[in-house]
Design a protein around this motif. Structure first.
Motif, PDB file in Angstrom:
ATOM      1  N   ASN A  69      -0.522  -0.154   4.166  1.00  0.00           N
ATOM      2  CA  ASN A  69       0.967  -0.143   4.667  1.00  0.00           C
ATOM      3  C   ASN A  69       1.740  -1.112   3.946  1.00  0.00           C
ATOM      4  OD1 ASN A  69       0.229   1.516   6.819  1.00  0.00           O
ATOM      5  ND2 ASN A  69      -0.941   0.021   7.632  1.00  0.00           N
ATOM      6  N   ALA A  70       1.830  -0.925   2.543  1.00  0.00           N
ATOM      7  CA  ALA A  70       2.873  -1.686   1.707  1.00  0.00           C
ATOM      8  C   ALA A  70       4.121  -1.124   2.353  1.00  0.00           C
ATOM      9  CB  ALA A  70       2.672  -1.478   0.509  1.00  0.00           C
ATOM     10  N   PRO A  71       5.235  -2.132   2.224  1.00  0.00           N
ATOM     11  CA  PRO A  71       6.695  -1.664   3.189  1.00  0.00           C
ATOM     12  C   PRO A  71       7.396  -0.812   2.216  1.00  0.00           C
ATOM     13  CG  PRO A  71       6.590  -4.000   2.569  1.00  0.00           C
ATOM     14  CD  PRO A  71       5.105  -3.476   2.411  1.00  0.00           C
ATOM     15  N   LEU A  72       6.951   0.062   1.501  1.00  0.00           N
ATOM     16  CA  LEU A  72       7.701   1.036   0.712  1.00  0.00           C
ATOM     17  C   LEU A  72       7.931   2.421   1.482  1.00  0.00           C
ATOM     18  CD1 LEU A  72       6.410  -1.101  -1.364  1.00  0.00           C
ATOM     19  CD2 LEU A  72       6.546   0.931  -2.910  1.00  0.00           C
ATOM     20  N   GLY A 106      11.809   8.626  -8.075  1.00  0.00           N
ATOM     21  CA  GLY A 106      10.461   8.341  -7.797  1.00  0.00           C
ATOM     22  C   GLY A 106      10.296   6.902  -7.379  1.00  0.00           C
ATOM     23  N   ASN A 107      11.465   6.122  -7.380  1.00  0.00           N
ATOM     24  CA  ASN A 107      11.651   4.537  -7.010  1.00  0.00           C
ATOM     25  C   ASN A 107      11.813   4.478  -5.573  1.00  0.00           C
ATOM     26  OD1 ASN A 107      11.050   3.806  -9.663  1.00  0.00           O
ATOM     27  ND2 ASN A 107      13.149   3.686 -10.219  1.00  0.00           N
ATOM     28  N   PHE A 108      11.848   3.302  -5.084  1.00  0.00           N
ATOM     29  CA  PHE A 108      12.126   3.009  -3.524  1.00  0.00           C
ATOM     30  C   PHE A 108      13.016   2.003  -3.405  1.00  0.00           C
ATOM     31  CE2 PHE A 108       7.696   4.922  -3.671  1.00  0.00           C
ATOM     32  CZ  PHE A 108       7.623   5.348  -2.276  1.00  0.00           C
ATOM     33  N   VAL A 109      13.728   2.091  -2.177  1.00  0.00           N
ATOM     34  CA  VAL A 109      14.781   1.240  -1.714  1.00  0.00           C
ATOM     35  C   VAL A 109      14.001   0.282  -0.875  1.00  0.00           C
ATOM     36  CG1 VAL A 109      16.860   0.777  -0.680  1.00  0.00           C
ATOM     37  CG2 VAL A 109      16.740   2.950  -1.723  1.00  0.00           C
ATOM     38  N   ILE A 110      13.709  -0.986  -1.148  1.00  0.00           N
ATOM     39  CA  ILE A 110      12.936  -1.922  -0.480  1.00  0.00           C
ATOM     40  C   ILE A 110      13.730  -3.275  -0.115  1.00  0.00           C
ATOM     41  CG2 ILE A 110      10.799  -0.850  -1.468  1.00  0.00           C
ATOM     42  CD1 ILE A 110      10.539  -3.885  -2.783  1.00  0.00           C
ATOM     43  N   SER A 111      13.151  -4.160   0.860  1.00  0.00           N
ATOM     44  CA  SER A 111      13.328  -5.436   1.004  1.00  0.00           C
ATOM     45  C   SER A 111      12.088  -6.092   0.035  1.00  0.00           C
ATOM     46  CB  SER A 111      13.455  -6.084   2.419  1.00  0.00           C
ATOM     47  OG  SER A 111      12.987  -7.327   2.672  1.00  0.00           O
ATOM     48  N   LEU A 112      12.652  -6.861  -0.941  1.00  0.00           N
ATOM     49  CA  LEU A 112      11.735  -7.675  -1.618  1.00  0.00           C
ATOM     50  C   LEU A 112      11.170  -8.725  -0.984  1.00  0.00           C
ATOM     51  CD1 LEU A 112      10.220  -7.536  -4.565  1.00  0.00           C
ATOM     52  CD2 LEU A 112      11.989  -9.258  -5.388  1.00  0.00           C
ATOM     53  N   GLY A 113      11.834  -9.226  -0.077  1.00  0.00           N
ATOM     54  CA  GLY A 113      11.308 -10.371   0.729  1.00  0.00           C
ATOM     55  C   GLY A 113      10.175  -9.855   1.659  1.00  0.00           C
ATOM     56  N   ASN A 114      10.313  -8.634   2.283  1.00  0.00           N
ATOM     57  CA  ASN A 114       9.314  -8.092   3.097  1.00  0.00           C
ATOM     58  C   ASN A 114       8.137  -7.665   2.243  1.00  0.00           C
ATOM     59  OD1 ASN A 114      10.593  -8.488   5.463  1.00  0.00           O
ATOM     60  ND2 ASN A 114      11.286  -6.254   5.700  1.00  0.00           N
ATOM     61  N   PHE A 115       8.160  -7.085   1.284  1.00  0.00           N
ATOM     62  CA  PHE A 115       7.156  -6.903   0.137  1.00  0.00           C
ATOM     63  C   PHE A 115       6.583  -8.097   0.041  1.00  0.00           C
ATOM     64  CE2 PHE A 115       5.536  -6.218  -4.135  1.00  0.00           C
ATOM     65  CZ  PHE A 115       4.813  -5.261  -3.902  1.00  0.00           C
ATOM     66  N   CYS A 116       7.073  -9.262  -0.419  1.00  0.00           N
ATOM     67  CA  CYS A 116       6.324 -10.313  -0.708  1.00  0.00           C
ATOM     68  C   CYS A 116       5.480 -10.771   0.526  1.00  0.00           C
ATOM     69  CB  CYS A 116       7.220 -11.262  -1.204  1.00  0.00           C
ATOM     70  SG  CYS A 116       7.717 -11.095  -3.039  1.00  0.00           S
ATOM     71  N   ARG A 117       5.849 -10.640   1.585  1.00  0.00           N
ATOM     72  CA  ARG A 117       5.103 -10.996   2.680  1.00  0.00           C
ATOM     73  C   ARG A 117       4.071 -10.345   2.733  1.00  0.00           C
ATOM     74  NH1 ARG A 117      10.511 -11.358   4.659  1.00  0.00           N
ATOM     75  NH2 ARG A 117      11.297 -13.538   5.116  1.00  0.00           N
ATOM     76  N   TRP A 118       4.280  -9.095   2.694  1.00  0.00           N
ATOM     77  CA  TRP A 118       3.025  -8.242   2.737  1.00  0.00           C
ATOM     78  C   TRP A 118       2.048  -8.500   1.622  1.00  0.00           C
ATOM     79  CZ3 TRP A 118       1.014  -4.824  -1.099  1.00  0.00           C
ATOM     80  CH2 TRP A 118       0.333  -3.998  -0.869  1.00  0.00           C
ATOM     81  N   LEU A 119       2.649  -8.875   0.367  1.00  0.00           N
ATOM     82  CA  LEU A 119       1.627  -9.103  -0.654  1.00  0.00           C
ATOM     83  C   LEU A 119       1.123 -10.616  -0.537  1.00  0.00           C
ATOM     84  CD1 LEU A 119       0.981  -8.015  -3.478  1.00  0.00           C
ATOM     85  CD2 LEU A 119       2.830  -9.150  -4.608  1.00  0.00           C
ATOM     86  N   GLY A 120       1.895 -11.487   0.141  1.00  0.00           N
ATOM     87  CA  GLY A 120       1.089 -12.886   0.740  1.00  0.00           C
ATOM     88  C   GLY A 120      -0.046 -12.468   1.494  1.00  0.00           C
ATOM     89  N   GLU A 121       0.119 -11.573   2.537  1.00  0.00           N
ATOM     90  CA  GLU A 121      -1.077 -11.187   3.318  1.00  0.00           C
ATOM     91  C   GLU A 121      -2.280 -10.852   2.495  1.00  0.00           C
ATOM     92  OE1 GLU A 121       0.316  -8.573   6.134  1.00  0.00           O
ATOM     93  OE2 GLU A 121       1.757  -9.913   7.160  1.00  0.00           O
ATOM     94  N   ARG A 122      -2.026  -9.923   1.547  1.00  0.00           N
ATOM     95  CA  ARG A 122      -3.235  -9.484   0.654  1.00  0.00           C
ATOM     96  C   ARG A 122      -3.713 -10.467  -0.027  1.00  0.00           C
ATOM     97  NH1 ARG A 122      -0.992  -6.427   3.363  1.00  0.00           N
ATOM     98  NH2 ARG A 122      -2.680  -7.068   4.699  1.00  0.00           N
TER      99      ARG A 122
END
Length: 543
Positions: A69-72, A106-122
């Motif tokens: 569930n990566a926020p992409l 092939g790329n995604f529009v994202i919030s990098l802040g939310n992605f880093c929060r997800w990556l922090g959980e991992r």
């Protein structure tokens, strides 16, 4: 406290390094202690980017990121690249002549802040300790001069540096190896580059200032995945390079912003006011009209690329990500390259630890030279320097020829050897720029914008914006450049006020959104940005 590896910064590079270290430890059945220190109040609090995301590094780090569930959530569905010719017109640039690296299929529009929060959980699931709210203030060295960790900042000091009732001394975090992933213009990274002469024989590093707002717009104006990039007006009026963007995310939200190259010449230029003016262009107004702002922020972008990239390894550690300058400006993307840089740093450091070494020089450069990261940065090495030297139009045309016709296989390297802070001209050679007053609907003032960044600092603490010579702003910069900090700062930190009929340089440090523009653009390099008390600064929700 002692660890095998200490990582400074919980951005894409730092968190990817932490995850890769623990994956390697699990694969090799080796115990490993890793911690990440983050100056923001929480992971993601200080993260700001456009952001269009290329998931190449994520595919390597977590091949099952969709299951995790990566926020992409929003793939790029359509894109437009435009030249804004004036305040009301623009030309669409056909895809055939748009430089290939700028295309986003092939790329995604994202919030990098939310992605880093997800990556922090991992990261935490893998067993890494993350310490948010702790600023790395000092580098620790062995007697032999190798990096041996970092010390966090003292907390609870008053403006004069005296302990308050809440005083807590900083902590020494000792490590066999330290990875510095502070982001653009990291204050410890600056020291390491200078101490170990990591930039010897390299081009000077170059920067831009990115300013961004997050808006919620009416549903009928929303096109999920639609991407707009623009060059030209309003920056072309002052012979300044950079570009504008508007990205449609999910939930009726759009990210709109302006990137201003910090090699600009006119000291009267205000990146913040250029951005406010830009939003009135019909290309952007059609989507923003009737909407409302959710958040605001700004951040320096390291954009020198291959020719400006310092050596990243030194005794006891590695520089990773945008703190070194791994962003690919031809793609206007740095997240995937920062992640790969962090992963390579992890592999280099782990190889040393596995052999029982401490504070040696990790073999990062060899891994980097053998990776797709090197190839990507080398292939795009001329993009930024061509635009700096020849402007958006000619520089962009050269980039299109190089990438589209010659498939980036060229034998030349364009150099850009003038440092950004040396580019300002005296006011006597420049014309003032009249900026319109904000209308409160599309354009706004700095005070209300900083409010939306949720920036907070403990008022009674030492000023984190250090003047090497307090006399310089009034004695030198005011007559020469009309003190440009009062305009290049996008948060109203610096002001010239009159006291007893005399001009006084005032620093409103509590407004600082940690963009680092002052550290970069000050013409005398008189301002030294250091981290304030841990947890201070912006608190971006999903930038």
């Amino acid at each position: 406290m002692e660890f095998d590896v200490v990582i400074v910064g919980a951005g894409p590079a730092g968190l990817s390094a932490a995850c890769r270290l623990m994956q390697l430890a699990q694969e090799q059945n080796q115990a490993l202690s890793v911690c990440v220190v983050e100056k923001g109040a929480q992971v993601g609090a200080h993260i700001l980017s456009g952001a269009l995301f290329e998931h190449r590094s994520l595919d390597e780090l977590f091949p099952d990121w969709e299951r995790l569930n990566a926020p992409l959530h929003t793939a790029v569905s359509e894109e437009k690249f435009c030249m804004l010719t004036n305040q009301s017109n623009y030309l669409s640039i056909p895809e055939e002549i748009t430089p290939k690296p700028m295309l986003n299929d092939g790329n995604f529009v994202i919030s990098l802040g939310n992605f880093c929060r997800w990556l922090g959980e991992r990261t935490e699931e893998l067993g890494v300790e993350i310490f948010p709210g702790f600023a790395a203030a000092e580098i620790l060295y062995t007697k032999q001069g190798a990096v041996a960790g970092i010390a966090t900042a003292d907390m609870g000091l008053d403006k004069d540096g005296n302990p308050k009732s809440t005083y807590e001394p900083g902590i020494d975090l000792k490590a066999k190896y330290t990875i510095f992933a502070e982001g653009a213009r990291g204050h410890l990274g600056k020291q390491l580059i200078r101490r170990f002469q990591l930039d010897h024989d390299k081009d000077p590093q170059h920067y831009a200032l990115g300013i961004k707002e997050l808006w919620e717009i009416p549903p009928e104006q929303h096109k999920p995945g639609y991407v707009i990039h623009g060059i030209g007006w309003p920056l072309s009026q002052s012979d300044t390079t950079g570009g504008s963007f508007l990205y449609h995310l999910e939930n009726n939200q759009v990210a709109v912003g302006l990137i201003v190259d910090l090699n600009y010449h006119n000291p009267y230029l205000s990146p913040f006011d250029e951005f406010q003016r830009m939003k009135h262009h019909p290309l952007y107004q059609q989507y923003l009209q009737g909407g409302h702002r959710i958040s605001y922020g700004a951040r320096a972008i390291t954009k020198g690329g291959y020719s400006s990239l310092p050596r990243q390894q030194f005794p006891g550690g590695v520089l990773a990500g945008c703190g070194a300058g791994t962003l690919n400006f031809a793609k206007i993307k740095g997240s995937h390259t920062a992640m790969k840089s962090g992963m390579l740093a992890a592999e280099a450091v782990f190889a040393e630890i596995k052999q029982g070494f401490h504070q040696t020089i990790p073999g990062y450069e060899r891994l980097y030279a053998e990776s797709w990261l090197y190839d990507e940065l080398y292939d795009s090495r001329n993009f930024g320097s061509q635009i700096h030297k020849f402007g958006n139009l000619i520089g962009g045309a050269l980039a299109s020829l190089e990438h589209n016709l010659f498939n980036h296989h060229v034998n030349w390297t364009v150099k850009d050897e003038k440092v950004d802070h040396e580019c300002l001209k005296p006011v006597e050679k420049c014309k003032p720029i009249p900026y319109p007053k904000p209308d409160g609907q599309l354009s706004f003032d700095k005070a209300s914008s900083v409010y939306l960044s949720a920036t907070q600092h403990e008022e009674n603490q030492p000023c984190h914006l250090k003047l090497k010579n307090p006399a310089v702003p009034i004695a030198s910069h005011l007559p020469l450049y009309d003190e440009p900090s009062q305009r290049y700062c996008p948060a109203g930190v610096y002001e010239i006020v009159t006291i007893d009929e005399q001009p006084v340089f005032q620093i409103n440090a509590s407004n600082c959104i940690h963009c680092k523009a002052c550290d970069i653009k000050d013409p005398s390099q008189n301002i030294d940005w250091v981290p304030p008390e841990g947890g201070g600064g912006p608190n971006y929700p999903n930038m």
